[in-house]
Design a protein around this motif. Structure first.
Motif, mmCIF file in Angstrom:
data_model
loop_
_atom_site.group_PDB
_atom_site.id
_atom_site.type_symbol
_atom_site.label_atom_id
_atom_site.label_comp_id
_atom_site.label_asym_id
_atom_site.label_seq_id
_atom_site.Cartn_x
_atom_site.Cartn_y
_atom_site.Cartn_z
ATOM 1 N N GLU A 249 -1.958 -0.005 -3.944
ATOM 2 C CA GLU A 249 -0.957 0.218 -5.001
ATOM 3 C C GLU A 249 0.159 -0.819 -4.991
ATOM 4 O O GLU A 249 1.024 -0.813 -5.863
ATOM 5 C CB GLU A 249 -0.369 1.632 -4.843
ATOM 6 C CG GLU A 249 -1.376 2.708 -5.214
ATOM 7 C CD GLU A 249 -0.923 4.109 -4.847
ATOM 8 O OE1 GLU A 249 0.190 4.252 -4.288
ATOM 9 O OE2 GLU A 249 -1.690 5.059 -5.104
ATOM 10 N N ASP A 250 0.147 -1.694 -4.007
ATOM 11 C CA ASP A 250 1.206 -2.702 -3.892
ATOM 12 C C ASP A 250 0.790 -3.959 -4.658
ATOM 13 O O ASP A 250 -0.134 -4.669 -4.261
ATOM 14 C CB ASP A 250 1.445 -3.032 -2.405
ATOM 15 C CG ASP A 250 2.684 -3.881 -2.210
ATOM 16 O OD1 ASP A 250 2.972 -4.715 -3.088
ATOM 17 O OD2 ASP A 250 3.360 -3.715 -1.186
ATOM 18 N N SER A 251 1.490 -4.217 -5.744
ATOM 19 C CA SER A 251 1.081 -5.331 -6.613
ATOM 20 C C SER A 251 1.277 -6.699 -5.942
ATOM 21 O O SER A 251 0.708 -7.695 -6.384
ATOM 22 C CB SER A 251 1.870 -5.275 -7.922
ATOM 23 O OG SER A 251 3.253 -5.375 -7.626
ATOM 24 N N GLU A 252 2.083 -6.758 -4.898
ATOM 25 C CA GLU A 252 2.311 -8.052 -4.240
ATOM 26 C C GLU A 252 1.196 -8.396 -3.254
ATOM 27 O O GLU A 252 1.175 -9.481 -2.690
ATOM 28 C CB GLU A 252 3.656 -8.022 -3.494
ATOM 29 C CG GLU A 252 4.843 -8.008 -4.429
ATOM 30 C CD GLU A 252 6.166 -7.949 -3.686
ATOM 31 O OE1 GLU A 252 6.186 -8.194 -2.467
ATOM 32 O OE2 GLU A 252 7.166 -7.654 -4.343
ATOM 33 N N ILE A 253 0.318 -7.457 -3.017
ATOM 34 C CA ILE A 253 -0.762 -7.713 -2.055
ATOM 35 C C ILE A 253 -2.029 -8.115 -2.800
ATOM 36 O O ILE A 253 -2.486 -7.404 -3.703
ATOM 37 C CB ILE A 253 -0.977 -6.483 -1.149
ATOM 38 C CG1 ILE A 253 0.193 -6.441 -0.166
ATOM 39 C CG2 ILE A 253 -2.321 -6.540 -0.419
ATOM 40 C CD1 ILE A 253 0.180 -5.314 0.794
ATOM 41 N N SER A 254 -2.587 -9.265 -2.407
ATOM 42 C CA SER A 254 -3.767 -9.769 -3.116
ATOM 43 C C SER A 254 -5.057 -9.488 -2.349
ATOM 44 O O SER A 254 -6.102 -9.288 -2.942
ATOM 45 C CB SER A 254 -3.625 -11.276 -3.354
ATOM 46 O OG SER A 254 -3.483 -11.952 -2.113
ATOM 47 N N ILE A 255 -4.983 -9.498 -1.031
ATOM 48 C CA ILE A 255 -6.197 -9.300 -0.220
ATOM 49 C C ILE A 255 -5.889 -8.281 0.872
ATOM 50 O O ILE A 255 -4.816 -8.323 1.490
ATOM 51 C CB ILE A 255 -6.647 -10.631 0.433
ATOM 52 C CG1 ILE A 255 -6.960 -11.676 -0.641
ATOM 53 C CG2 ILE A 255 -7.861 -10.417 1.345
ATOM 54 C CD1 ILE A 255 -7.120 -13.092 -0.098
ATOM 55 N N ILE A 256 -6.848 -7.397 1.115
ATOM 56 C CA ILE A 256 -6.680 -6.410 2.196
ATOM 57 C C ILE A 256 -7.657 -6.752 3.318
ATOM 58 O O ILE A 256 -8.836 -7.021 3.067
ATOM 59 C CB ILE A 256 -6.974 -4.977 1.684
ATOM 60 C CG1 ILE A 256 -5.990 -4.593 0.577
ATOM 61 C CG2 ILE A 256 -6.896 -3.975 2.837
ATOM 62 C CD1 ILE A 256 -6.309 -3.249 -0.097
#
Lengths: 514, 231
Positions: A249-256
């Motif tokens: 849900e964090d829009s600043e995160i691109s890759i997990i």
């Protein structure tokens, strides 16, 4: 000639935190004639350790709430040293340095008075008190990072189920590392902040991935630790799944990136489904998990450095296969460089402070040498009967519960592992010793120095070959270059990742065997 | 006779006090006794201000029993020991409640038995100033801050000297008169305000005071606030 005297004194029913015990022991060791000083809570494991160090401990009437003071003294008047120990405990000399200090609240309620907007409590207490405090924090609407270990599985489940119902997360127990909004908590390296989110059921696993990303100029926004047991069937991955949801849900995160030892099959299934639903590219590193083919947005890796390499490739838009091949060729070079001078002995001993680093190293080394025993082995039947007496190829994690009840974690106090390093180095059957040195906040100020002293003091004609990995960044407070140089000054071969160190160490031996 | 010339003084120390005898010397403080038995102090640090005290550039070597003259003519007033401030804000209650926890420490546990009878605490407990006295001073300050009458504590100012050490007895007497040391007043100001950093700083300053004195004082203040009926 003075006769060395080893004596134990028991202080009944008094608990002291492990930092105090370490500092008092250090003060005592400064006194002339003191060969050794050890202060430990009287847990079974600590009693074994003190016995192994030559102290006679009668444990018929001891409980883990009793304090053992052991002093090895050459000279007369050992009683005065016990007096000094008690006096340091009552009024530690280093407390003077704390003047001008601000008051720090000592209760959760007090802390919330000071920081009413806070939403996370970091709990670091002896295990038997930790769960109750964690529940208090959850009931006050706080997420919890439970740094403490020795919390029961039943308590963990209760805490996590309560958190789940209240849209909160419990990181831990035994969660040593986390990064929230770029800020490190617990053991953490100084890494850049960026668009990567990590969830990990491991402490040093998270650290290694973050360090490897940092060396590739990539930063992490959140690294959420869950504690190693979270991915077992009994807990069901409650925190792991919550963390994936938060990162999704964090829009600043691109890759997990998802990191840890292999989860229980049903938990793995849920995790993979959750990652697929996240809508983000995800790199999975469940070390030792059977290798799988990459799927649309899921990329599978089996080693921590490989995980960072794949994240980098995705971030840079580079072909993942090519990135893997490049890493493979670098590993091949490491294997090829395994020629050393004269080698004495037959076995590899891995002496680790980081649990996941120890696990990864075993996983890698087993492709070259077998069997590998340990106190946290890959297979149950390879568990050592006595962790203080390794046999054959053995990997010991000195951060395991058996070594940290009532004493400091070896990443904070390197002295115990250094003693074991000397002992193992003097074992004529040992040919190669593999070490990790973990830097960053929370770790010892100069972790290599104890190891270097231990290696220098080894009495053996042909010393083992030492291979090490320094897990840290160039912004960590310990000065990574200094740590590497110190190790190299006594002939230690320092590698660029934990995986490379394990490959090299195992190859040195397997070459000899061939 | 040595004449000393401070550069600043508390509002309540005037020239009427008369000649003074050195009672006790420390590295940054000298305690003096007047003919009437009152304590006055010469200080090097402003944070140590207390009733009837004055700041001086340097302290000469003084011996116990030595008579001195402190010249206060033209000396500026710098500190008001009178406790005329607002009550602590209720939002800090959870913070002061944890100060009561200091009484659970083994060395201060002796005070718990007498907590309902403050007059019995005088002279009780460890420390160069008995911890019971520190507790009582904190307690009196809480009474003053919350508008309660400290006479309810039934402490007889005329018999203090026989019950405890002289310096302590003076401290309690001053407290009953509504006069307190600077560190305590600054904490009271902070608790009446909204600046949490100031509260933590001022609490830390109090804890620096002696091995147990600061803790006992804070516990007394917290106990008094809880007993006040205001919160």
């Amino acid at each position: 000639m003075e006769v060395p005297m080893k004596r134990i004194e028991v202080v009944k029913g008094e608990y002291y935190d492990s930092v105090t015990l370490m500092l008092v022991a250090k003060e005592l060791k400064k006194i002339e004639g003191v060969g050794d000083a050890a202060l430990n809570m009287a847990t079974e494991a600590n009693i074994s350790i003190m016995r192994a160090a030559g102290f006679e401990v009668e444990n018929d009437f001891l409980s883990p709430d009793d304090l053992l003071i052991g002093i090895d003294f050459e000279g007369e008047g050992i009683e005065k040293l016990f007096e000094a120990a008690r006096s340091y405990l009552a009024c530690p000399p280093w407390r003077k340095e704390e003047s001008d200090a601000e008051y720090s609240p000592v209760t959760l309620s007090g802390a919330l008075t000071v920081l009413p907007e806070s939403n996370l409590a970091l709990i670091s207490l002896p295990g038997k008190y930790a769960a109750a405090e964690a529940m208090k924090a959850l009931k006050r609407g706080l997420n919890v990072m439970l740094y403490s270990d020795n919390v029961s599985i039943e308590e963990e489940i209760e805490l996590k189920q309560f958190a789940e119902k209240n849209d909160l997360i419990v990181m831990g127990p035994d969660c040593g590392t986390a990064v929230i909004n770029g800020k490190g908590l617990g053991f953490s390296n100084v890494c850049p902040t960026g668009s990567i989110g990590i969830v990990g059921a491991s402490g040093t696993g998270l650290q290694e991935v973050m360090v490897q990303l940092s060396r590739r100029k990539l930063g992490v926004k959140h690294a959420i630790g869950t504690g190693g047991r979270d991915v077992k069937s009994s807990v069901g991955g409650i925190s792991f799944l919550k963390a994936i949801k938060e990162l999704s849900e964090d829009s600043e995160i691109s890759i997990i990136a998802a990191v840890g030892k292999p989860p229980a099959p049903e938990v793995r299934k849920k995790i993979l489904e959750s990652l697929k639903e996240s809508g983000k590219q995800s790199v999975i590193c469940f070390m030792g998990d059977a290798s799988r083919k990459d799927e649309e947005s899921l990329f599978y890796t089996t080693q921590l450095e490989e995980c960072a390499v794949v994240v980098e490739a995705l971030h840079e838009g580079v072909d993942v296969t090519l990135a893997r091949e490049k890493l493979g060729s670098e590993y091949a070079k490491v294997s090829g460089n395994s020629s050393t001078g004269e080698l004495s002995g037959r076995y590899l001993r891995g002496l680790f402070t980081g649990g996941t680093l120890c696990y990864e190293a075993q996983y890698i080394a087993q492709s070259y040498i077998n069997p590998i025993y340990g106190n946290a082995p890959l297979r149950k039947d390879l568990k050592l009967e006595n962790s203080l007496k390794p046999v054959g190829h053995s990997f010991i994690d000195y951060g395991e519960d058996e070594f940290t009840q009532g004493r400091l974690h070896p990443m904070m106090d390197p002295s115990f592992r250094a003693e074991q390093l000397k002992k193992q180095s003097e074992d004529s059957s040992v040919a190669v010793i593999l070490l990790d040195v973990v830097l960053g906040y929370g770790s010892a100020e100069n972790p290599s120095s104890d190891l270097v002293e231990a290696i220098r003091s080894v009495k053996r004609e042909i010393k083992p070959v030492y291979v090490a990995y320094v897990c840290g960044t160039d912004r960590d407070p310990q000065d990574i270059e200094k740590q590497r140089s110190l190790l190299e000054s006594v002939g230690v071969i320092v590698c660029e990742s934990n995986a490379r160190a394990a490959i090299l160490a195992a190859n040195i031996l397997s070459r000899k065997e061939r | 006779m040595i004449h000393l010339y401070p550069f600043e003084r508390s509002f309540d120390w005037n020239e009427e006090i008369g000649s003074l005898t050195v009672k006790r010397t420390y590295s940054t403080v000298v305690n003096l006794k007047s003919d009437s038995g009152r304590r006055c102090s010469l200080l090097l640090k402003t944070e140590d201000y207390l009733p009837r005290s004055a700041l001086i550039e340097a302290l000469p070597a003084l011996e116990k029993g030595q008579e001195i003259v402190v010249n206060l003519k033209y000396v500026a007033e710098g500190f008001d020991p009178n406790c005329l401030i607002d009550s602590p804000k209720v939002k800090w209650k959870d913070l002061w409640l944890e100060w009561l926890g200091f009484l659970e420490q083994e060395e201060l546990a002796v005070l718990l038995d007498k907590i309902d009878k403050p007059e019995k605490m005088i002279g009780l407990g460890p420390g160069s100033t008995p911890a019971g006295d520190d507790f009582v001073v904190g307690l009196i300050m809480a009474f003053k801050l919350t508008g309660n009458d400290s006479n309810e504590l039934e402490i007889d100012r005329n018999t203090l000297v026989g019950k405890t050490e002289w310096f302590s007895s003076e401290m309690i007497r001053d407290a009953l008169d509504g006069k307190f040391w600077r560190r305590g007043i600054e904490l009271a100001h902070a608790l009446a305000g909204d600046d949490v950093a100031k509260i933590l700083e001022k609490t830390g300053k109090i804890l620096e005071w002696g091995h147990l004195s600061g803790k006992a004082w804070l516990a007394g203040l917290a106990y008094g606030l809880e007993q006040s009926g205001v919160y």
